[in-house]
Design a protein around this motif. Sequence first.
Motif, short mmCIF file in Angstrom:
data_model
loop_
_atom_site.label_atom_id
_atom_site.label_comp_id
_atom_site.label_asym_id
_atom_site.label_seq_id
_atom_site.Cartn_x
_atom_site.Cartn_y
_atom_site.Cartn_z
N HIS A 1 -0.98 6.98 0.76
CA HIS A 1 -0.92 6.14 0.18
C HIS A 1 -1.09 5.77 -0.87
CE1 HIS A 1 1.97 4.26 3.32
NE2 HIS A 1 1.54 5.75 4.03
N LEU B 1 0.24 -0.53 1.69
CA LEU B 1 -0.25 -0.24 2.50
C LEU B 1 -1.95 -0.70 2.50
CD1 LEU B 1 -1.72 0.95 5.86
CD2 LEU B 1 -1.89 2.96 4.68
N SER B 2 -2.41 0.55 1.17
CA SER B 2 -3.58 -0.14 0.88
C SER B 2 -3.92 0.26 -0.66
CB SER B 2 -5.03 0.43 1.15
OG SER B 2 -5.55 0.47 0.24
N GLU C 1 -2.27 -6.21 -0.54
CA GLU C 1 -2.75 -5.54 0.71
C GLU C 1 -3.04 -6.29 1.89
OE1 GLU C 1 -6.84 -3.19 0.81
OE2 GLU C 1 -5.58 -2.30 -1.18
N GLY D 1 4.41 -4.70 9.70
CA GLY D 1 5.66 -5.37 8.61
C GLY D 1 7.33 -5.94 8.62
N TYR E 1 6.89 -1.09 11.73
CA TYR E 1 7.05 -2.10 9.98
C TYR E 1 8.33 -1.87 10.31
CZ TYR E 1 6.40 3.21 9.49
OH TYR E 1 6.58 4.34 9.42
N ASN F 1 -5.55 8.17 4.30
CA ASN F 1 -4.51 7.53 3.67
C ASN F 1 -4.22 8.06 2.05
OD1 ASN F 1 -3.47 5.20 1.85
ND2 ASN F 1 -5.92 4.06 2.89
N TYR G 1 -10.55 -0.48 5.77
CA TYR G 1 -10.61 -0.09 4.60
C TYR G 1 -11.64 -1.06 3.43
CZ TYR G 1 -6.22 2.10 4.86
OH TYR G 1 -5.04 2.94 5.63
N SER H 1 5.95 1.22 3.79
CA SER H 1 5.88 2.01 5.06
C SER H 1 4.40 1.40 5.84
CB SER H 1 5.89 3.08 5.22
OG SER H 1 5.11 4.24 4.64
N TYR H 2 4.10 1.58 6.44
CA TYR H 2 2.87 1.04 7.22
C TYR H 2 2.53 0.19 7.30
CZ TYR H 2 2.51 5.75 10.47
OH TYR H 2 2.87 6.30 11.25
N VAL H 3 2.77 -1.14 6.57
CA VAL H 3 2.50 -2.07 6.77
C VAL H 3 1.84 -2.92 7.59
CG1 VAL H 3 2.75 -4.39 5.19
CG2 VAL H 3 2.93 -2.92 3.69
#
Length: 384
Positions: free
Chosen positions: A23, A13-14, A45, A96, A132, A21, A51, A91-93
């Motif tokens: 992550h 995700l980042s 990313e 995804g 995702y 977040n 972001y 996860s949460y990409v």
Amino acid sequence: MTGSPIRLVVLGLSLSSSWGNGHATTYRALLRAFAARGHSILFLERDVPWYAAHRDLPEPDFSELALYRDLTDLARFRERIAAADAVIVGSYVPEGVAVGERVRAWTRNLCAFYDIDTPVTLAKLAHGDHAYLSPDLIRAYDLYLSFTGGPTLDLIERRYGSPAARPLYCSVDPDAYPVLVRDKRWDLTYLGTYSADRQPTLERLLIEPARRAPHLRFAVAGPQYPHDIDWPENVERIDHVAPAGHPDFYSASRYTLNVTRADMIRAGYSPSVRLFEAASCGTPILTDRWDGLETVLVPGVEILPADSADDVLDVLDGRSEADRLRVAGAARARVLAEHSAAHRAGELEAHLREAQGRPGTRVAAPGIAGTMAHATASLRGMVS
């Protein structure tokens, strides 16, 4: 490290931004320690505006970081993905499922999924939400690394057909989260992004105690809280604290509060990174209750469960400073022994090597092959 260095690609995700977040701090601690074991990392990313406006680590010194605009642009990294010894999709990409399908098509080597939101993911899957991750991808990934341990791992293997589900909890880099000598600005704090399912617990365990104890000082730090929340005058609101400011924040707190999302309470065995960060900083923690808590920190000794405002005020007004320091010291010792980033990076390496040696896993790359018996034995020792 056992075996040859691993060339790892992570699509997460980042890494560049911790805004809104959890992550980024997880990846930073884990991958810095993984690189220290002699491995090389490329982190990919998705370049998104929320972001881009809040990048607090644009050039990490432990990993190569590259941004991609969309699925078409991701193809620029196809050769790097194909050449990697292991690829991890998080996860949460964004998009995804499509990302995971491309990665599986592009690499013949080990491919894993790292779920930093396991209970949320499983709740989504139960409702047919494949934002995702999909059931087909769970079966296709060679390894499912999960922020949640306990019975959930059996469910992922049994119901969804994962070849191997293994725990990989969050962790903390003790060098980044040291004990600092600071004046105590607040009696109780909470650090976390707003979440509707956490808010009732925050109301019960921080806002209500603040209303009942105007002589005490409180703080809630994190973005996205609605403007219509009725904050008592003795609750300071801070919109965002970047990771570099976390140690100062925790060190200025007599106690800090851990609040768990509803899905994670139902699943249990889902410790938040905030537990480990606060403990590393020497700040004692009050927490809501969830199954498996005792496997992470011992209730009443290393962490203080609370069910009501009365429980919170009993601690804030009734505990001696010596008791406060004893709880803080016990938690810090446990976290440094079992939940440091270095410990977790060793678990990750062992999980990857163990998965590569499993029959049915795709062809092993030279960087991961070999010394499997030693790696498997190391893994068993780490997670026992």
